[in-house]
Every structure is written in C-alpha cells, then in structure tokens.
Design an enzyme around this catalytic site. Structure first.
Site, mmCIF file in Angstrom:
data_model
loop_
_atom_site.group_PDB
_atom_site.id
_atom_site.type_symbol
_atom_site.label_atom_id
_atom_site.label_comp_id
_atom_site.label_asym_id
_atom_site.label_seq_id
_atom_site.Cartn_x
_atom_site.Cartn_y
_atom_site.Cartn_z
ATOM 1 N N LYS A 1 -35.099 82.236 -85.983
ATOM 2 C CA LYS A 1 -35.176 81.457 -87.219
ATOM 3 C C LYS A 1 -34.761 82.288 -88.431
ATOM 4 C CE LYS A 1 -38.728 78.146 -85.679
ATOM 5 N NZ LYS A 1 -38.981 78.530 -84.291
ATOM 6 N N SER B 1 -38.601 82.885 -81.515
ATOM 7 C CA SER B 1 -38.527 82.317 -82.868
ATOM 8 C C SER B 1 -38.058 83.266 -83.951
ATOM 9 C CB SER B 1 -39.889 81.727 -83.263
ATOM 10 O OG SER B 1 -40.048 80.448 -82.690
ATOM 11 N N SER C 1 -43.724 78.438 -87.784
ATOM 12 C CA SER C 1 -42.704 78.492 -86.733
ATOM 13 C C SER C 1 -42.353 77.102 -86.211
ATOM 14 C CB SER C 1 -43.169 79.377 -85.575
ATOM 15 O OG SER C 1 -42.062 79.925 -84.884
#
Length: 422
Positions: A116, A113, A170
């Site tokens: 991102k 993640s 997240s």
C-alpha cells in the site's frame, strides 16, 4: 530512438557474462554471512512461498555492489545488529540515502500490505483529498477475512478518509476504491492504477517490485525487496500528507444516513507511533503466505531513518518491534556509516539517458566495440563482446546505476548468530 531490451533476455545475457567475465562492477562474490536470528521455532502449517524470479545480477547491485548478498552486510567496525525473525531487512537514511546495513536487501519477497505504500507513492498526489467518492460493489471485491475498513456500497467518503482507512486500518476495500478512482473511476480503473504502480516502481529504481494488486493481497508474480521498499518509503515520507496520515492515531468513518449506516472510529495499527520516541509512522503488513512485513520511519537528533523488513514472524517480537530494534541499531551508527546508497529517480533517469545515447551510438556505427580492460586478481583480461551483447549491456539501466556509485571500503560481513490477512 529509444532502445529497450526485454528484461528476461537481458537477465539471461548478463548472467552468462558475469559467469565468465570478472569485472570491476562485478567483483567475486564473497560467501553470504548469515543474518542474526533469534533461537525460536518456526510456526507450523505455513503455506509454501511463491517461487521468485531468478536473481538478476544487474538488479542485485543497484545501490552498490556490496548489496549483492543474501546475507548480512554492515559497515566496518559496526556492532552486530539485533537478532530478528525477518527474512530480509534494510536500514537507510531518508535524507542522505545512505544504506546503513541490510540482510538480503535485494532478495525477492512477497509484500503483503506494505505494498500500500507503493499505491500511496503512485497516486496520493494525483487525488484531491477533499473530493468525495461513491463506493461501488467492485471496491469490496476483496479476499474473505482480509482486512477492511468497513466501506459500504453506495456510501460517500472523502478521499482523505480513504487514505486514513488504507494506512491506519490496512483497508483493502479502501485500496480498491482509491485505485479505481486514480485509474479514472471505471471498471478498468484498478488495472490502470496497478500498471501505474509498476511504472512508478521502475521510475524509482525499484526493479524487483512487481504489483498485481493495489492492496498487497497475494497475487501470482507479485514481489518486492527490502531495498525497493526503502526507495518507495523515501518518496512517501517526502509527502506531507503521507506523514500526516501515518501519524494519525485514530480517525472517524462518517455515517451514511441514506444507507442507515452509523459512523465509527478506527485506530492506527502501527504500534511504533505509540511506543517509539521520534516515530514518523509507517505501515504494517501480513498474509499467511508473505508473513509479517513492516515499513517504519523515525527521527532522532535531526537524523531520519527508515527500516523495511519482510518475511518476519510475530514471536518473540512483532514486526514493528523488530523495526524499532533495527532503528535503534541504525541510530547507534556514525552518520557517515554506509554500505551502499538509495538511488534516486534522477540517477535512474540519467542512466537511462546514457544507455539510450550509447545504444544509439553502437547502432549507428554498426560495429562491435571492444570491452575495456578488466582487472581480476591483479591480471588484465580483454574480452571482445559482440555488438548485440554490448547493446544488451548498455540497455541494462540497473547495471549502469552501479557504475555511478562511488566505490567504498567493503563492509564487514560478520556471522551472527493467524489465518487473518492484513
């Protein structure tokens, strides 16, 4: 006319050339020094890591030739960095761009993640935070048991709330919704945004980054590196909205009365902001394949540092704790300590322009040019390259970036010693 060379072909030519031509830009590589690691057993049952692309000599030296290592590189006289389970990491100065130390900075890794942060770097400035969007079913097309902030189909949410859901919790659902809107809002919106993310990575000089999903959920051919993440984080932390979002401790998801959906609160999962003085925020990441990843920034005495790490285990220290330990180490170093630098988009654009001009010059003359005299071990060696070889080299922007870097003293390389997705 812009001369572009396919990267796989360029890589193969450069690999062959580096193997036979010792150059000032490609010094004989010293043996990799192992990075300090804690003496802990590796968890069992971890899926095999994806096979990364082969090392590209041009990409491995972006930011300085001392960064072309799979091992440890630290400044001369620096104390040993802390032992962490992260497979690769880097500590850099957000303002000066100096790389203070690293472990395998250009080694390919899977991002989880922390990808991102690339989505944020690509489209945060392109989306109006006050705009309200309606969630569609495809936004919830995420892996089973992967992290979600709790969006519902037909729900209406401010874009600012989606950014909070992305960076605090997240939310992979938030990643899809933001990517779709940034790509025009249609069924191909996510694909367009992923393409834009890859273009932005190239613009920043993050040549080892290739996104397949906007969220960082594992995808075939999806890779990044600790160095690339530092370039991306540097752009993110320059954005006031990003800094505001990642320092937010909790946020409220609005109720959707038309869908009989109550509102709820969600928390920031980056524990650095609760426990580290001067924390600026960052992003956590985890998949069972990628393991733990982390990006974090902090400020101390007017100095702002960023740490990125990949391929870590949560024991004995969690990802943010490993980041905190590396930040402490970085702050302990003198301000002029460095083993390389973070390139800027201006560096990249300038070298692309130079590459184009030189390639066009070579094409116009139609003649091969003699290579410069290289020194290796005090002996001169002149090699005549073919015109095609010259064109390929000149089109290799990552290699040319090295030529712009000021030569530094070579740093010391010293030996040192869950199924849920995020």
């Amino acid at each position: 006319m812009t001369l572009l060379t396919p990267r796989p072909l360029l890589a193969s030519v450069l690999t062959a050339l580096v193997a036979v031509i010792p150059t000032a830009a490609s010094p004989a590589r010293a043996a990799d020094i192992p990075c300090p690691k804690p003496n802990v057993a590796k968890p069992k049952g971890i899926p095999p890591r994806p096979v990364p692309p082969p090392d590209n000599p041009a990409n491995s030296v972006v930011g300085g030739d001392d960064l072309a290592t799979h091992g440890l590189v630290i400044p001369p006289g620096a104390k040993q960095p802390p032992a962490v389970t992260a497979t690769t990491w880097i500590v850099a100065d957000l303002d000066s761009g100096q790389v203070l130390g690293a472990c395998g900075p250009h080694v390919y890794q899977t991002p989880a993640s922390v990808q991102k942060t690339l989505l944020a770097a690509t489209v945060m400035d392109k989306l109006d935070p006050g705009q309200t969007i309606t969630v569609v079913r495809s936004d919830l097309d995420i892996e089973v048991n992967s992290s979600a902030v709790g969006l519902v189909v037909g729900g209406r949410y401010p874009i600012s709330t989606l950014w909070l859901g992305l960076l605090l919790n997240s939310g992979n659902d938030a990643a899809n919704a933001l990517a779709r809107m940034a790509g025009g809002g249609g069924s191909d919106g996510v694909a367009k945004t992923v393409a834009a993310m890859n273009a932005e990575a190239q613009r920043l000089g993050a040549y080892q980054t290739h996104a397949v999903t906007p969220s960082g959920l594992d995808g075939k051919g999806q890779f990044t590196s600790a160095y690339d993440l530092a370039l991306i984080a540097r752009k993110d932390f320059a954005n006031a909205d990003f800094r505001k979002y990642v320092l937010t401790k909790s946020a409220q998801m609005p109720a959707q009365p038309q869908l009989k959906q109550k509102g709820f609160q969600f928390q920031n999962e980056n524990k650095l902001i609760y426990n580290y003085p001067g924390a600026m925020g960052g992003k956590t990441g985890f998949t069972t394949v990628a393991r733990h990843s982390y990006v974090g920034g902090a400020e101390r005495n007017g100095r702002r540092l960023v740490v990125t790490l990949l391929g870590a285990e949560a024991h004995p220290l969690r990802g943010w704790q490993q980041g905190a330990a590396l930040l402490d180490w970085g702050f302990s170093l003198p301000k002029d300590a460095a083993v390389g630098k973070l390139v800027t988009p201006e560096d990249v654009a300038a070298e692309q322009s130079n590459a184009q001009a030189r390639a066009e010059s070579t094409t116009a003359t139609g003649k091969a040019k003699a290579a410069p005299v290289f020194r290796s071990g005090g002996k001169d060696m002149t090699t005549i390259l073919t015109a095609a070889g010259v064109a390929l080299l000149l089109a290799g922007t990552p290699l040319l970036l090295l030529l712009t870097q000021r030569r530094r003293r070579r740093p010391v390389r010293r030996p040192g010693g869950q199924g849920a997705y995020r």
